[in-house]
Design a protein around this motif. Sequence first.
Motif, PDB file in Angstrom:
ATOM      1  N   VAL B 279       0.958  -1.078   0.449  1.00 24.54           N
ATOM      2  CA  VAL B 279      -0.151   0.209  -0.026  1.00 24.54           C
ATOM      3  C   VAL B 279       0.815   1.209  -0.291  1.00 24.54           C
ATOM      4  O   VAL B 279       0.180   1.777  -0.725  1.00 24.54           O
ATOM      5  CB  VAL B 279      -1.077  -0.064   1.221  1.00 24.54           C
ATOM      6  N   LEU B 280       2.376   0.948   0.615  1.00 24.83           N
ATOM      7  CA  LEU B 280       2.789   2.105   0.706  1.00 24.83           C
ATOM      8  C   LEU B 280       3.561   2.840  -0.574  1.00 24.83           C
ATOM      9  O   LEU B 280       3.548   3.750  -1.385  1.00 24.83           O
ATOM     10  CB  LEU B 280       3.692   2.009   2.439  1.00 24.83           C
ATOM     11  N   LEU B 281       3.667   1.944  -1.034  1.00 24.90           N
ATOM     12  CA  LEU B 281       4.781   1.502  -2.536  1.00 24.90           C
ATOM     13  C   LEU B 281       3.605   1.753  -3.417  1.00 24.90           C
ATOM     14  O   LEU B 281       3.712   2.854  -4.116  1.00 24.90           O
ATOM     15  CB  LEU B 281       5.046   0.556  -3.120  1.00 24.90           C
ATOM     16  N   PHE B 282       2.408   1.741  -3.228  1.00 26.32           N
ATOM     17  CA  PHE B 282       1.616   1.750  -4.189  1.00 26.32           C
ATOM     18  C   PHE B 282       1.303   3.668  -4.158  1.00 26.32           C
ATOM     19  O   PHE B 282       1.507   4.668  -5.125  1.00 26.32           O
ATOM     20  CB  PHE B 282       0.588   1.502  -3.909  1.00 26.32           C
ATOM     21  N   GLN B 283       1.135   4.142  -2.919  1.00 30.28           N
ATOM     22  CA  GLN B 283       0.785   5.719  -2.623  1.00 30.28           C
ATOM     23  C   GLN B 283       2.708   6.476  -3.244  1.00 30.28           C
ATOM     24  O   GLN B 283       2.364   7.032  -3.456  1.00 30.28           O
ATOM     25  CB  GLN B 283       0.735   5.914  -1.386  1.00 30.28           C
ATOM     26  N   LEU B 284       3.570   5.910  -2.805  1.00 31.00           N
ATOM     27  CA  LEU B 284       4.744   6.895  -2.800  1.00 31.00           C
ATOM     28  C   LEU B 284       5.023   6.625  -4.619  1.00 31.00           C
ATOM     29  O   LEU B 284       5.358   7.760  -4.925  1.00 31.00           O
ATOM     30  CB  LEU B 284       5.996   5.443  -2.717  1.00 31.00           C
ATOM     31  N   LEU B 285       4.168   5.817  -5.496  1.00 33.00           N
ATOM     32  CA  LEU B 285       3.986   5.942  -6.859  1.00 33.00           C
ATOM     33  C   LEU B 285       3.375   6.608  -7.464  1.00 33.00           C
ATOM     34  O   LEU B 285       3.243   7.355  -8.616  1.00 33.00           O
ATOM     35  CB  LEU B 285       4.349   4.580  -7.007  1.00 33.00           C
ATOM     36  N   THR B 286       2.130   6.624  -7.116  1.00 29.25           N
ATOM     37  CA  THR B 286       1.381   7.031  -7.743  1.00 29.25           C
ATOM     38  C   THR B 286       0.493   8.749  -6.776  1.00 29.25           C
ATOM     39  O   THR B 286      -0.480   9.432  -7.333  1.00 29.25           O
ATOM     40  CB  THR B 286      -0.196   6.036  -7.407  1.00 29.25           C
ATOM     41  N   GLY B 287       0.738   8.509  -5.579  1.00 29.25           N
ATOM     42  CA  GLY B 287       0.734   9.620  -4.529  1.00 29.25           C
ATOM     43  C   GLY B 287      -0.757   9.412  -4.312  1.00 29.25           C
ATOM     44  O   GLY B 287      -1.811  10.295  -3.382  1.00 29.25           O
ATOM     45  N   VAL B 288      -1.562   8.278  -4.247  1.00 32.38           N
ATOM     46  CA  VAL B 288      -3.014   7.988  -4.086  1.00 32.38           C
ATOM     47  C   VAL B 288      -3.308   6.878  -3.180  1.00 32.38           C
ATOM     48  O   VAL B 288      -2.639   5.947  -3.690  1.00 32.38           O
ATOM     49  CB  VAL B 288      -4.565   8.001  -5.130  1.00 32.38           C
ATOM     50  N   HIS B 289      -4.125   6.230  -2.527  1.00 31.51           N
ATOM     51  CA  HIS B 289      -3.721   4.988  -1.877  1.00 31.51           C
ATOM     52  C   HIS B 289      -5.155   3.808  -2.904  1.00 31.51           C
ATOM     53  O   HIS B 289      -5.431   4.351  -3.956  1.00 31.51           O
ATOM     54  CB  HIS B 289      -4.866   5.009  -1.211  1.00 31.51           C
ATOM     55  N   PRO B 290      -4.577   2.606  -2.938  1.00 34.40           N
ATOM     56  CA  PRO B 290      -5.640   1.252  -3.703  1.00 34.40           C
ATOM     57  C   PRO B 290      -6.793   1.944  -3.682  1.00 34.40           C
ATOM     58  O   PRO B 290      -7.275   1.884  -4.547  1.00 34.40           O
ATOM     59  CB  PRO B 290      -4.664   0.799  -3.569  1.00 34.40           C
ATOM     60  N   PHE B 291      -7.319   1.842  -2.862  1.00 31.21           N
ATOM     61  CA  PHE B 291      -8.845   1.992  -2.429  1.00 31.21           C
ATOM     62  C   PHE B 291      -9.467   2.896  -2.209  1.00 31.21           C
ATOM     63  O   PHE B 291     -10.327   2.984  -1.966  1.00 31.21           O
ATOM     64  CB  PHE B 291      -8.800   0.891  -1.298  1.00 31.21           C
ATOM     65  N   LYS B 292      -8.658   3.939  -1.309  1.00 32.32           N
ATOM     66  CA  LYS B 292      -9.556   5.327  -0.100  1.00 32.32           C
ATOM     67  C   LYS B 292      -9.650   5.720  -1.267  1.00 32.32           C
ATOM     68  O   LYS B 292      -9.115   6.765  -2.262  1.00 32.32           O
ATOM     69  CB  LYS B 292      -8.210   5.735   0.528  1.00 32.32           C
ATOM     70  N   LYS B 293     -11.246   6.644  -1.500  1.00 34.96           N
ATOM     71  CA  LYS B 293     -11.393   7.266  -2.923  1.00 34.96           C
ATOM     72  C   LYS B 293     -11.730   8.460  -2.080  1.00 34.96           C
ATOM     73  O   LYS B 293     -12.890   8.003  -1.213  1.00 34.96           O
ATOM     74  CB  LYS B 293     -12.298   6.598  -3.557  1.00 34.96           C
ATOM     75  N   SER B 294     -11.319   9.487  -1.707  1.00 30.20           N
ATOM     76  CA  SER B 294     -11.915  10.826  -0.637  1.00 30.20           C
ATOM     77  C   SER B 294     -11.986  10.394   0.560  1.00 30.20           C
ATOM     78  O   SER B 294     -10.835   9.448   0.917  1.00 30.20           O
ATOM     79  CB  SER B 294     -13.153  10.961  -1.541  1.00 30.20           C
ATOM     80  N   ASN B 295     -13.392  10.308   1.168  1.00 31.70           N
ATOM     81  CA  ASN B 295     -13.486  10.335   2.053  1.00 31.70           C
ATOM     82  C   ASN B 295     -14.294   8.176   2.504  1.00 31.70           C
ATOM     83  O   ASN B 295     -15.681   9.201   2.759  1.00 31.70           O
ATOM     84  CB  ASN B 295     -13.689  10.665   3.056  1.00 31.70           C
ATOM     85  N   PRO B 296     -14.358   7.771   2.171  1.00 28.08           N
ATOM     86  CA  PRO B 296     -14.955   6.172   1.959  1.00 28.08           C
ATOM     87  C   PRO B 296     -15.587   6.268   3.439  1.00 28.08           C
ATOM     88  O   PRO B 296     -14.715   6.803   4.312  1.00 28.08           O
ATOM     89  CB  PRO B 296     -14.352   5.438   1.744  1.00 28.08           C
ATOM     90  N   ALA B 297     -16.533   5.611   3.854  1.00 30.79           N
ATOM     91  CA  ALA B 297     -17.181   4.997   5.231  1.00 30.79           C
ATOM     92  C   ALA B 297     -15.721   3.735   6.071  1.00 30.79           C
ATOM     93  O   ALA B 297     -15.653   3.112   4.206  1.00 30.79           O
ATOM     94  CB  ALA B 297     -18.447   4.577   5.127  1.00 30.79           C
TER      95      ALA B 297
END
Lengths: 195, 1003
Positions: B279-297
């Motif tokens: 998850v961290l690598l995904f964020q480092l590469l893309t700047g976003v979380h693989p699953f989290k879109k804005s503010n999900p419940a």
Amino acid sequence: MEKQTSPDVTGLLLDFSRGNNLAFDELFPLVYEELRKIAKAHLKREHRGEEHTLQATALVHEAYLKMVNQKEAQWENRAHFFGIAAQVMRHILIDHARSRLREKRGGGDFKLSLDENINLSDEKSAELVSLDEALKIFAEIDPVKAKIVELRYFGGLSNEEIAAVLNIGTATVTRSWRTAKAWLQTQISGSNSAK
Amino acid sequence: MSPEQWRRVEELFEAALALPAHQREKFLRESCGSDDALRLHVEAMLAADQSESNLDTNVADLGAAILLGEKSELDQNINRRIGNYKIIREIGRGGMGTVYEGVRDDDEFLQRVAVKLIRRGMDTDFILRRFRNERQILANLNHSFIARLYDGGSTDDHLPYFVMEYVEGESITHFCNRNNSSLIERLRLFEKVCTAAAYAHKRQIVHRDIKPGNILVTTEGEIKLLDFGIAKLLDSENPSAGDTLDSMTGRLMTPAYASPEQIRETAVTPASDVYSLGVLLFQLLTGVHPFKKSNPAPYELARAICEDAPPTPSSVILSRRRENPVDEDFAETPSNEKISPELDNIVLKALQKNPAERYSSADELAADINRFTDGQVVSAEIHNSIHPISVTKQAGLNTNFSEARTIPIQPKKNLSVVVLTSLIFFAAIVGASFWFFWKSGNSALTEKPAYLQDKIKISRITTSGQVTQAAVSPDGSLVAYINEENGRQSIWSKQSDNPNPTLIMPETDLKLGSLVFTPAGDEIYYIAQKSENRVGSLFRFPAAGGASKKVLDDVSGKIDFAPDGSKFVFRRRNGGKDFLLTASADGTEIRELPFLDFPALIGSASWSPDGKTIAFCVLENNETNQQLGAIYLLSVESGETKRLSDKKWGVLTNVAWEPDGTAVCVTAQGDLSANNIQIWRVTIDNAVVERVTNDTDNYRGISIARQSNTLVSVKSELHTKVWSMAFDNRAKATETSLTQLSSSNLAGIWGLEWTPDGKVVYTTIQDAFSELWLMNGDGTNQMRLTNAGADSLLPSVSPDNRYIVYVSEAGGLRHLWRMNVDGSNKIELTHGDTDKSPRISPDGKWVVFTRETGGKPTLAKVSIDGGEPVMLGEFSADMPAISPDGKTIAFLLLEPDTAGIAIMPSDGKTAAKIFDTPFPIAGKPFYSTLLRWSQDGKAIYFIKNDKGVSNLWSQPVGGKSPTQLSDFKTEEIFYFGFSPDFARLALTRGTQTSDVLQINLPR
């Protein structure tokens, strides 16, 4: 959590959902305090460089997770919790706006010399106060729509989230929001122009 | 108003809204009849609906901001004593409790610590019991990337607390974003995180809460993982506590990084950390979380983590890239760097739902990242295979595996291209370009000899070695070029018949590019940008030199003039798209070219000699989302575009027309797997592709004269070889003294050393790694010593000819290793962050070396058999060398205010003596600062560089001024070493240059 030392928020919510309005009086300050704590923690987290754009909705979600036993949580609890949190946020805003206006009129509540970052102008304060009044009236004639306004405007929830919380369709929320907004707008612009 | 009245209002309002606006009034009149109040009410609402509403402002977040601003009661824990520590201030708060800064309170010494006070409500007894069980294990977590756990206990009021290393830093994501770190920098940081996690995993400790907030980058730029093992202490797993929420707490506070098994509360293993790392690598590469879109419940997020397939990082980048595409001529935003399928695979493998399908350890993940950054085949496969194939490194790998099973990776090439792309415009700092050359310059040629090679004439126009871009005048007689010295650029011009260049634009801090002559040849246009900007402004100035005038703002890419010079074509970005525009020569009359919606990134453009066609470079995605270069031709009149040739280029950076309009030349990577950017020629009529150049170097930019077949480009190259010569410190050596020992390119670049029996240990570059070899003193009998598939370098041979101590990355980090002189029996001697520059003492019993911790190099020594090193001072220093009697260490002192050659007793206990050597340390790569003692121990030899030529110098220990030992007129010295009898000297010499080449194309 908080099982050993804190009041049982989950239980209180359950009571509240069963119609025990005294539970609300207990819940309100608890939620308020938790929101305040979370906000403070956010501020501290800045130290570690995490983002610190504190969104109301994130705040409320976090409070919900902290305060409500997820294993015992029932669907209604969630709705009630978010409802209470939105009321807390409303209270915070309106309280703040009133203080602001009071201060302006020389009311002397000096502790609230406002942070520059909190951009609550006199105009906005007056508007918030009149909106609050209008919303109180609206709650008498259309409680569901008033709730939607509270959740959305003060609680920062999206239409989808509101739909989930109130267990109604998103389309209904969207339509109701538009109607409520139009009506409230007529009320507050009326009151403003009356001044 | 009653609820009934309201329902009527609402009903009419909604009904009216459903109607077209012009029918509403009529509808309301009919519906309301005589009830004017009702009608006015609804009309007012309809009007309000159409106007801007006060309710659309976001006051909710304002409420949150008010909460932030509110003062809270003073934290009662401040100044409190917990254990041996006094609490100073609060530094953080999380779900589990509050973290304070504390200092040791027993006056023994001042030690800053972090004290984590677990909040009320957790099971103190349970936590403490578990802490006592695990205390020793956690205390043994002794890794420089892991914050130490010092102590734990419970407070007077029975709250558990932990005392940990105080780390000053910022979260890894914040650090990368703030520094705009490049892809490779992000990967290298991430690899370190994996290394740290792997270290703990080997000791059976799982972090369980890996997230950016727990991974700090210190002020020294090093990684620190916080809270290792803490989550488990707080995570009740015993049945009696199972029904409390405690076990959920840690997870639910950071569900975003929790693995599916953590959310499902099944077994937590090192694979759970691997997932969080994914998850961290995904964020480092893309700047976003693989699953989290804005503010999900949170429950929605938890569901997505357990059920949804993550997108590929490249697809995330790609969708963003369309909005904000890269510009090959200018520095790109690193987070926009292209992500290859291999990297996608690595991320997806770490993010597998089933732990068994992930990397089995953080080590494996680190290894794959390392393979990727070094251009090897990664083990992660596409399509999320259940049985990943682990590939061991071997030569010729790419051809040994069928494509169906593994993906031949391009990073070795890819990386060089990534680096090159950012180098195209900016001359890089020396170190970076050195790395770049090293990584790219060692491949075997795969192409047949150039078709054009024997027909073209290549000559070198400049010799400064520091040219970033060049342009040729229309008649081919004049070349203008940008020279960069110490980061500042100036523009020069050179007549073909005059050896001396003329300065035509003085040094500037701005970054210059897109140099082009007007067709009349009297003026030069260029783009200048501040280094932090992506878009520059176009300027013009007289070709003979003179003041610059601004022509146009917001110009990117390279411009080119129409043949009559009345206008030029340029590229501009708007709304995330590239457009080709034209403007008149004075920058007015900006016109869009007829095609508007070209679905790819546009690079530089070139106007055909007949003015009818514009050729331009494009980067377009193929079906597997790789970006391939292409050449397109645009008809200026009709707007029709046509692709020229079906060749699948890799990066294609520049295009220029030949004067007769029958062909264009391009600088391009021949295909995605090619190692370097070469010059190619493509005919217009039948799209025949020919090579113009055929070497292992890289070419930047291309410019062709309008009236002659003269092409200029900037060629970047680095070559080194190992030489030997008889040494006599009274006679200055010159080039004629040299005998070549090893001709393999880049030999000796990472070190060489004589053995007592007259052989030479040296490095060669193979598969992008430095390996150690041994040869006879005459260059014969070359024998491989290491084959680690990791860098092995900087050898030092023991005087008894038993051991070679060297630096190796075989264990992940750069540590000292020892092997027998025949290459057998390799053992790891040290375990610091980075240990390097070893020198074995004359008695063969110890090794002095440089230990770099948090970016700061200090000297240390360690027994030849390993063990705990002894630090030799706290000052910044490097390049130690031990005197022949073993009593003195010479080194480079690198303190900011005092830098230079220094000596100190080898026990490190007394003060150092610093020589007043005029020594160019700042900004120089390490090899220019190598030190060696003279045979009699009375002088220290060092390398001094002067304008790309280096010589050996001698600094007498007595303190006199240094004297010059050699009199070389060419090349840099990268490394040197004396035979034990000092009769011979081995040298690594070479050049590292980027200069203008002129190529005369065949008519």
